[in-house]
Design a protein around this motif. Sequence first.
Motif, PDB file in Angstrom:
ATOM      1  N   TYR A  23      75.893   5.643 -59.303  1.00  0.00           N
ATOM      2  CA  TYR A  23      74.704   4.937 -59.799  1.00  0.00           C
ATOM      3  C   TYR A  23      73.672   5.950 -60.250  1.00  0.00           C
ATOM      4  CZ  TYR A  23      76.593   0.772 -57.600  1.00  0.00           C
ATOM      5  OH  TYR A  23      77.390  -0.279 -57.264  1.00  0.00           O
ATOM      6  N   GLY A  24      72.837   5.555 -61.187  1.00  0.00           N
ATOM      7  CA  GLY A  24      71.762   6.416 -61.635  1.00  0.00           C
ATOM      8  C   GLY A  24      70.666   5.599 -62.282  1.00  0.00           C
ATOM      9  N   VAL A  25      69.494   6.200 -62.418  1.00  0.00           N
ATOM     10  CA  VAL A  25      68.366   5.574 -63.092  1.00  0.00           C
ATOM     11  C   VAL A  25      68.138   6.340 -64.379  1.00  0.00           C
ATOM     12  CG1 VAL A  25      65.924   5.002 -62.951  1.00  0.00           C
ATOM     13  CG2 VAL A  25      67.360   4.852 -60.909  1.00  0.00           C
ATOM     14  N   PHE A  26      68.133   5.613 -65.498  1.00  0.00           N
ATOM     15  CA  PHE A  26      68.011   6.232 -66.809  1.00  0.00           C
ATOM     16  C   PHE A  26      66.887   5.574 -67.594  1.00  0.00           C
ATOM     17  CE2 PHE A  26      72.374   6.442 -65.432  1.00  0.00           C
ATOM     18  CZ  PHE A  26      72.737   7.739 -65.704  1.00  0.00           C
ATOM     19  N   SER A  27      66.267   6.335 -68.464  1.00  0.00           N
ATOM     20  CA  SER A  27      65.322   5.767 -69.419  1.00  0.00           C
ATOM     21  C   SER A  27      65.652   6.356 -70.778  1.00  0.00           C
ATOM     22  CB  SER A  27      63.881   6.067 -69.023  1.00  0.00           C
ATOM     23  OG  SER A  27      63.657   7.449 -68.988  1.00  0.00           O
ATOM     24  N   SER A  28      65.387   5.566 -71.810  1.00  0.00           N
ATOM     25  CA  SER A  28      65.726   5.990 -73.160  1.00  0.00           C
ATOM     26  C   SER A  28      64.723   5.394 -74.130  1.00  0.00           C
ATOM     27  CB  SER A  28      67.140   5.509 -73.507  1.00  0.00           C
ATOM     28  OG  SER A  28      67.433   5.774 -74.850  1.00  0.00           O
ATOM     29  N   GLY A  29      64.124   6.215 -74.954  1.00  0.00           N
ATOM     30  CA  GLY A  29      63.189   5.717 -75.955  1.00  0.00           C
ATOM     31  C   GLY A  29      62.060   4.934 -75.326  1.00  0.00           C
ATOM     32  N   THR A  30      61.918   3.673 -75.735  1.00  0.00           N
ATOM     33  CA  THR A  30      60.830   2.838 -75.239  1.00  0.00           C
ATOM     34  C   THR A  30      61.218   2.013 -74.017  1.00  0.00           C
ATOM     35  OG1 THR A  30      61.465   1.058 -76.744  1.00  0.00           O
ATOM     36  CG2 THR A  30      59.829   2.641 -77.547  1.00  0.00           C
ATOM     37  N   LEU A  31      62.478   2.092 -73.573  1.00  0.00           N
ATOM     38  CA  LEU A  31      62.913   1.341 -72.400  1.00  0.00           C
ATOM     39  C   LEU A  31      62.370   1.970 -71.123  1.00  0.00           C
ATOM     40  CD1 LEU A  31      66.697   0.609 -73.097  1.00  0.00           C
ATOM     41  CD2 LEU A  31      64.791  -0.996 -73.225  1.00  0.00           C
ATOM     42  N   PRO A  33      62.624   2.845 -67.059  1.00  0.00           N
ATOM     43  CA  PRO A  33      63.796   3.262 -66.282  1.00  0.00           C
ATOM     44  C   PRO A  33      64.612   2.056 -65.818  1.00  0.00           C
ATOM     45  CG  PRO A  33      61.862   4.473 -65.596  1.00  0.00           C
ATOM     46  CD  PRO A  33      61.389   3.387 -66.527  1.00  0.00           C
ATOM     47  N   ARG A  34      65.943   2.180 -65.921  1.00  0.00           N
ATOM     48  CA  ARG A  34      66.848   1.095 -65.560  1.00  0.00           C
ATOM     49  C   ARG A  34      67.996   1.649 -64.729  1.00  0.00           C
ATOM     50  NH1 ARG A  34      65.614  -3.163 -69.431  1.00  0.00           N
ATOM     51  NH2 ARG A  34      67.596  -4.193 -69.117  1.00  0.00           N
ATOM     52  N   VAL A  35      68.502   0.830 -63.794  1.00  0.00           N
ATOM     53  CA  VAL A  35      69.620   1.224 -62.939  1.00  0.00           C
ATOM     54  C   VAL A  35      70.919   0.940 -63.688  1.00  0.00           C
ATOM     55  CG1 VAL A  35      70.800   0.841 -60.748  1.00  0.00           C
ATOM     56  CG2 VAL A  35      68.301   0.726 -60.859  1.00  0.00           C
ATOM     57  N   ARG A  36      71.803   1.942 -63.725  1.00  0.00           N
ATOM     58  CA  ARG A  36      73.101   1.803 -64.394  1.00  0.00           C
ATOM     59  C   ARG A  36      74.185   2.378 -63.492  1.00  0.00           C
ATOM     60  NH1 ARG A  36      70.913   3.759 -70.267  1.00  0.00           N
ATOM     61  NH2 ARG A  36      69.545   1.980 -70.555  1.00  0.00           N
ATOM     62  N   VAL A  37      75.413   1.934 -63.713  1.00  0.00           N
ATOM     63  CA  VAL A  37      76.553   2.403 -62.925  1.00  0.00           C
ATOM     64  C   VAL A  37      77.712   2.693 -63.877  1.00  0.00           C
ATOM     65  CG1 VAL A  37      77.388   0.058 -62.449  1.00  0.00           C
ATOM     66  CG2 VAL A  37      78.050   1.918 -60.934  1.00  0.00           C
ATOM     67  N   GLN A  42      82.930   3.219 -69.038  1.00  0.00           N
ATOM     68  CA  GLN A  42      81.838   2.332 -69.424  1.00  0.00           C
ATOM     69  C   GLN A  42      80.609   2.599 -68.551  1.00  0.00           C
ATOM     70  OE1 GLN A  42      82.338  -0.016 -71.929  1.00  0.00           O
ATOM     71  NE2 GLN A  42      84.360   0.893 -72.147  1.00  0.00           N
ATOM     72  N   ILE A  43      79.435   2.317 -69.103  1.00  0.00           N
ATOM     73  CA  ILE A  43      78.191   2.340 -68.341  1.00  0.00           C
ATOM     74  C   ILE A  43      77.664   0.915 -68.330  1.00  0.00           C
ATOM     75  CG2 ILE A  43      75.818   3.196 -68.215  1.00  0.00           C
ATOM     76  CD1 ILE A  43      77.853   5.389 -67.743  1.00  0.00           C
ATOM     77  N   VAL A  44      77.401   0.376 -67.142  1.00  0.00           N
ATOM     78  CA  VAL A  44      76.907  -0.991 -67.007  1.00  0.00           C
ATOM     79  C   VAL A  44      75.440  -0.932 -66.601  1.00  0.00           C
ATOM     80  CG1 VAL A  44      77.174  -3.167 -65.770  1.00  0.00           C
ATOM     81  CG2 VAL A  44      79.192  -1.809 -66.338  1.00  0.00           C
ATOM     82  N   ASP A  45      74.591  -1.604 -67.383  1.00  0.00           N
ATOM     83  CA  ASP A  45      73.162  -1.687 -67.097  1.00  0.00           C
ATOM     84  C   ASP A  45      72.948  -2.853 -66.134  1.00  0.00           C
ATOM     85  OD1 ASP A  45      70.394  -2.216 -67.113  1.00  0.00           O
ATOM     86  OD2 ASP A  45      70.193  -1.535 -69.182  1.00  0.00           O
ATOM     87  N   LEU A  46      72.667  -2.549 -64.869  1.00  0.00           N
ATOM     88  CA  LEU A  46      72.535  -3.590 -63.858  1.00  0.00           C
ATOM     89  C   LEU A  46      71.328  -4.488 -64.111  1.00  0.00           C
ATOM     90  CD1 LEU A  46      73.555  -1.628 -60.655  1.00  0.00           C
ATOM     91  CD2 LEU A  46      74.978  -3.016 -62.173  1.00  0.00           C
ATOM     92  N   SER A  47      70.310  -3.970 -64.812  1.00  0.00           N
ATOM     93  CA  SER A  47      69.150  -4.794 -65.155  1.00  0.00           C
ATOM     94  C   SER A  47      69.551  -5.943 -66.080  1.00  0.00           C
ATOM     95  CB  SER A  47      68.069  -3.948 -65.833  1.00  0.00           C
ATOM     96  OG  SER A  47      67.628  -2.930 -64.964  1.00  0.00           O
ATOM     97  N   GLN A  48      70.466  -5.681 -67.012  1.00  0.00           N
ATOM     98  CA  GLN A  48      70.924  -6.739 -67.917  1.00  0.00           C
ATOM     99  C   GLN A  48      71.731  -7.783 -67.155  1.00  0.00           C
ATOM    100  OE1 GLN A  48      72.894  -4.783 -71.182  1.00  0.00           O
ATOM    101  NE2 GLN A  48      70.970  -4.584 -72.299  1.00  0.00           N
ATOM    102  N   LEU A  49      72.543  -7.348 -66.175  1.00  0.00           N
ATOM    103  CA  LEU A  49      73.290  -8.310 -65.366  1.00  0.00           C
ATOM    104  C   LEU A  49      72.334  -9.172 -64.546  1.00  0.00           C
ATOM    105  CD1 LEU A  49      76.316  -6.216 -64.029  1.00  0.00           C
ATOM    106  CD2 LEU A  49      76.254  -7.791 -65.962  1.00  0.00           C
ATOM    107  N   GLU A  50      71.268  -8.546 -64.029  1.00  0.00           N
ATOM    108  CA  GLU A  50      70.285  -9.308 -63.259  1.00  0.00           C
ATOM    109  C   GLU A  50      69.574 -10.319 -64.155  1.00  0.00           C
ATOM    110  OE1 GLU A  50      66.996  -8.401 -59.920  1.00  0.00           O
ATOM    111  OE2 GLU A  50      66.690  -7.336 -61.798  1.00  0.00           O
ATOM    112  N   GLU A  51      69.187  -9.911 -65.361  1.00  0.00           N
ATOM    113  CA  GLU A  51      68.520 -10.824 -66.297  1.00  0.00           C
ATOM    114  C   GLU A  51      69.403 -12.015 -66.655  1.00  0.00           C
ATOM    115  OE1 GLU A  51      67.316  -8.359 -69.593  1.00  0.00           O
ATOM    116  OE2 GLU A  51      65.952  -7.195 -68.339  1.00  0.00           O
ATOM    117  N   ALA A  52      70.721 -11.806 -66.664  1.00  0.00           N
ATOM    118  CA  ALA A  52      71.668 -12.883 -66.969  1.00  0.00           C
ATOM    119  C   ALA A  52      71.986 -13.730 -65.730  1.00  0.00           C
ATOM    120  CB  ALA A  52      72.949 -12.302 -67.556  1.00  0.00           C
TER     121      ALA A  52
END
Length: 61
Positions: A23-31, A33-37, A42-52
């Motif tokens: 797991y890691g916390v990443f930020s990119s451009g205007t986003l 920081p988000r948790v990804r695994v 593949q890299i899965v953005d856990l924030s997008q899974l939570e939003e869904a």
Amino acid sequence: MSTKKTFLPVDSRSDFSIYNLPYGVFSSGTLSPRVRVAIGHQIVDLSQLEEAGLFSLGSHA
């Protein structure tokens, strides 16, 4: 031992199988920081899974 499954295809020789998920916390451009695994290649953005509504990151302080 039971076999774990994932919705992503993962080569059995991958360093990032279902048994080793970095797991890691990443930020990119205007986003913000988000948790990804990493799973397989593949890299899965856990924030997008939570939003869904598919995953909960827990309470946000």
